[in-house]
Structure formats: C-alpha cells, structure tokens
Design an enzyme around this catalytic site. Structure first.
Site, short mmCIF file in Angstrom:
data_model
loop_
_atom_site.label_atom_id
_atom_site.label_comp_id
_atom_site.label_asym_id
_atom_site.label_seq_id
_atom_site.Cartn_x
_atom_site.Cartn_y
_atom_site.Cartn_z
N ARG A 1 5.73 4.16 5.66
CA ARG A 1 5.82 3.78 4.26
C ARG A 1 6.27 2.21 4.06
O ARG A 1 7.65 2.27 4.64
CB ARG A 1 6.77 4.73 3.79
N ARG B 1 -5.11 4.09 8.62
CA ARG B 1 -3.80 3.76 8.89
C ARG B 1 -2.90 4.85 9.39
O ARG B 1 -1.61 4.47 9.61
CB ARG B 1 -3.20 3.61 7.53
N HIS C 1 -2.79 -3.05 1.63
CA HIS C 1 -1.69 -2.29 0.72
C HIS C 1 -0.21 -2.79 0.68
O HIS C 1 0.68 -2.19 1.12
CB HIS C 1 -1.63 -0.73 0.63
N ASP D 1 0.41 1.96 -11.79
CA ASP D 1 -0.63 2.29 -10.92
C ASP D 1 -2.04 1.66 -11.39
O ASP D 1 -2.55 2.45 -12.24
CB ASP D 1 -0.74 3.88 -10.52
N GLU E 1 -1.96 -5.31 -4.10
CA GLU E 1 -2.70 -5.00 -2.94
C GLU E 1 -4.06 -5.64 -2.95
O GLU E 1 -5.00 -5.24 -3.82
CB GLU E 1 -3.01 -3.42 -2.97
C1 BG6 Z 1 -1.49 2.79 -4.28
C2 BG6 Z 1 -2.17 3.75 -5.24
O1 BG6 Z 1 -2.33 2.19 -3.90
O2 BG6 Z 1 -0.95 3.87 -3.17
C3 BG6 Z 1 -1.47 4.93 -5.65
O3 BG6 Z 1 -2.89 3.12 -6.21
C4 BG6 Z 1 -0.88 5.86 -4.57
O4 BG6 Z 1 -2.40 5.94 -6.57
C5 BG6 Z 1 -0.02 4.89 -3.66
O5 BG6 Z 1 -0.08 6.65 -4.93
C6 BG6 Z 1 0.69 5.58 -2.54
O6 BG6 Z 1 -0.30 6.33 -1.47
P1 BG6 Z 1 0.12 6.89 -0.46
O7 BG6 Z 1 -1.07 7.77 -0.15
O8 BG6 Z 1 0.53 5.93 0.55
O9 BG6 Z 1 1.37 7.74 -0.88
#
Ligand code: BG6
Length: 301
Positions: A75, A101, A170, A214, A273
């Site tokens: 994260r 990932r 991302h 978002d 992103e």
């Molecule tokens: C973003 C998406 O890129 O990633 C969101 O647009 C999503 O919709 C977010 O909630 C996080 O995703 P994840 O799978 O890492 O919790």
C-alpha cells in the site's frame, strides 16, 4: 542451509550504489544511493517504494500498515496495474488491478547512467497468470532513480494473437495535507467520476480534494503538477504513451475500511496515476511492444 534469496542477485549489484537487501517481510528489494537521489524497488510487483532526490524529503507515500507478503499488494509507492484496472470486467473473483503487483518479478539489469541508476525488472506469462488471463506476454519495468524518478513499463506480446490490456503506474505521492493541495489541470479536461456512478464531468480550474475522489481523466497529455503548500513543494508528473490520468484519494470513510492504511494516513497521500484504461485500453499485435513512460520531478515551489 539454503542461501538467502538476496544472494541470487549479488551479480547485479554495484558496490556502494545499488545493493539487493532483505526488505519488509523478508522480501528482497534493490536499494539505490547516488549523489542525485536515492530510492528503493521491491522485486515483489517491481514496486517502487521510495524515491528521495538529494536535498529533498521522501516524495512517495508508503503506509505504515502495508502488508508485505506474496499475493498482497504493497500500500503506497508505485504499484503496477496490469492487465486490467480496478476489477476484471468479466470476472469479479479476479484480483483488483491485475496480478503483476502481487507476484515476484526478476531483476534483468542494474546500470549507472549520468548520475542516475536504472533498475530493470521483468516478469512473463506462466501457468499462474493464465488462470486469470490466457495471454502470452513479457513485461519489463525500467526505473531510473536520480534527481528524477523515471518509470517505463514495456509490454511485449509474445503470443500469436492480438493482446488487449489496461495499465497504470499507480503512484502514491506523499503530501502534507491532501485537503490543501492544488493540482493544476487544463480547463475543459473531462473525467469519469467513480464516486458519481461513472458519469462524465468537465474539470474547470484546479483539482481540489474535498471529498472521496476517484476519477479517470481522459486524453491527458500535458504534465500534471501537485502544489503542496504544507511541504512547500510541487511535484510534476510528465508522461508518454499514456492517455489517462487517474486521481484518487479514498477520504476518511473509505480509508477507515482499508486494513492496510493507518488512521489519518489518507490525509498524507494523493494518487496521480499515468495510465491507459477503459476505452483507452491498449492493443498490441503479436511480436510488437508498447511502452508507457512517466517521470516525476520536484520543481520549485
Ligand atoms: C485507484 C482506483 O486507482 O485504486 C480506485 O481508481 C481504487 O477505485 C484504488 O479503490 C485502490 O485500489 P486497491 O485495489 O489498491 O485498494
């Protein structure tokens, strides 16, 4: 006794500049230190978790509650989303943002170039990826750590039929207080808003984060800049071969549901992103390649 995993990668190291060490959860990572900047990239997901230009503070956000294990996404930093973005349209059980990932990549090379270090990692289709997606592919992620953070995701179609995929770098940027950031975007910049049943909106003026955000911005070619009056810096993201920019912050309520985000951490992150998603998905003919590039810089405030 088996040799530690990091020993397998000694051959790629550049003494004093790039070393392979055991990171969080025992996962191997490459740690880069140059006069121009330092950084880290895990083999897990080819995931950049740190970039710090010389004389600057850390630029990337990384959650204190991130999970560090096979099958889980880190994260923060820069996860790679491929071959789909968010959920897989025809399979609700498939992992969100694809499968690369959450798996171990391999080091292809580590090279020095003009004050910077380029770490290249690769992964390929195999029986596991085919459980989710039948395609044949090879991905190379080339990351340049120095005064800038350069990222180039190269997708090669190694199969015999056309390859169609979505992709995103991302990036989670570390900000002082997301509510005080101003993100410069050109006027008449259209986006789909996931928080408003994916309807199409027009951006007028700066992007301000005042609630869950978002959005998939469409036809984005120009650099995007995040102005951060708390950390007193501007982060500029420039890109090539990417026609979307996703802007995401979960805000308080969604963040509280995320087990890998500590309380209040949502205020310290903003995702910008570079991507090709939705109707901008990429198609690559057999034997052909597609490269999406993004460069992050800290520019004068
Ligand atoms: C973003 C998406 O890129 O990633 C969101 O647009 C999503 O919709 C977010 O909630 C996080 O995703 P994840 O799978 O890492 O919790």
């Amino acid at each position: 006794m088996t040799a530690p995993l990091t020993d397998l990668y000694r051959q790629f190291e550049i003494p004093g500049v790039a070393e392979v060490v055991s990171g969080n959860g025992g996962l191997p990572k490459v740690r880069v230190t140059t006069a121009e900047g330092s950084g880290e990239i895990y083999l897990h997901g080819a995931h950049v978790t740190s970039w710090k230009p010389a004389a600057e503070d850390e630029v990337l956000f990384l959650s204190a509650k991130s999970q560090w294990e096979d099958g889980r996404a880190i994260r923060g930093g820069v996860p790679i989303c491929f071959p789909w973005f968010r959920g897989k349209a025809d399979d609700p059980k498939a992992p969100a943002h694809g499968f690369v990932r959450t798996k171990a990549w391999q080091i292809e090379s580590i090279k020095q170039a003009a004050g910077a270090v380029i770490v290249s990692m690769f992964t390929e289709s195999d029986d596991n990826t085919k459980k989710w997606w039948p395609a044949e592919f090879r991905l190379v992620h080339r990351v340049t750590f120095g005064s800038e953070l350069g990222m180039e995701l190269e997708v090669t179609n190694t199969g015999k039929t056309s390859l169609q995929f979505e992709e995103a770098l991302h990036a989670y940027f570390r900000v002082g207080n997301v509510e005080m950031t101003h993100t410069q975007a050109p006027d008449a910049f259209h986006y789909y808003d996931k928080t408003d049943v994916h309807t199409k909106h027009t951006q007028l003026g700066e992007i301000m984060i005042t609630s869950e955000t978002d959005r998939v911005y469409l036809n984005t070619r120009d650099p995007i800049e995040v102005e951060d009056p708390v950390l007193k810096r501007r982060i500029r993201v420039t890109k090539e071969n990417s026609l979307n920019t996703v802007v995401w912050n979960p805000w308080e309520q969604k963040a509280a549901l995320m087990s890998d985000l500590a309380k209040e951490e949502w205020t310290q992150m903003l995702c910008i992103e570079p991507s090709n998603v939705l109707s901008f998905a990429v198609e690559v003919a057999p034997g052909q390649q597609h490269k999406m590039k993004a460069v992050a810089q800290v520019v004068d405030f």
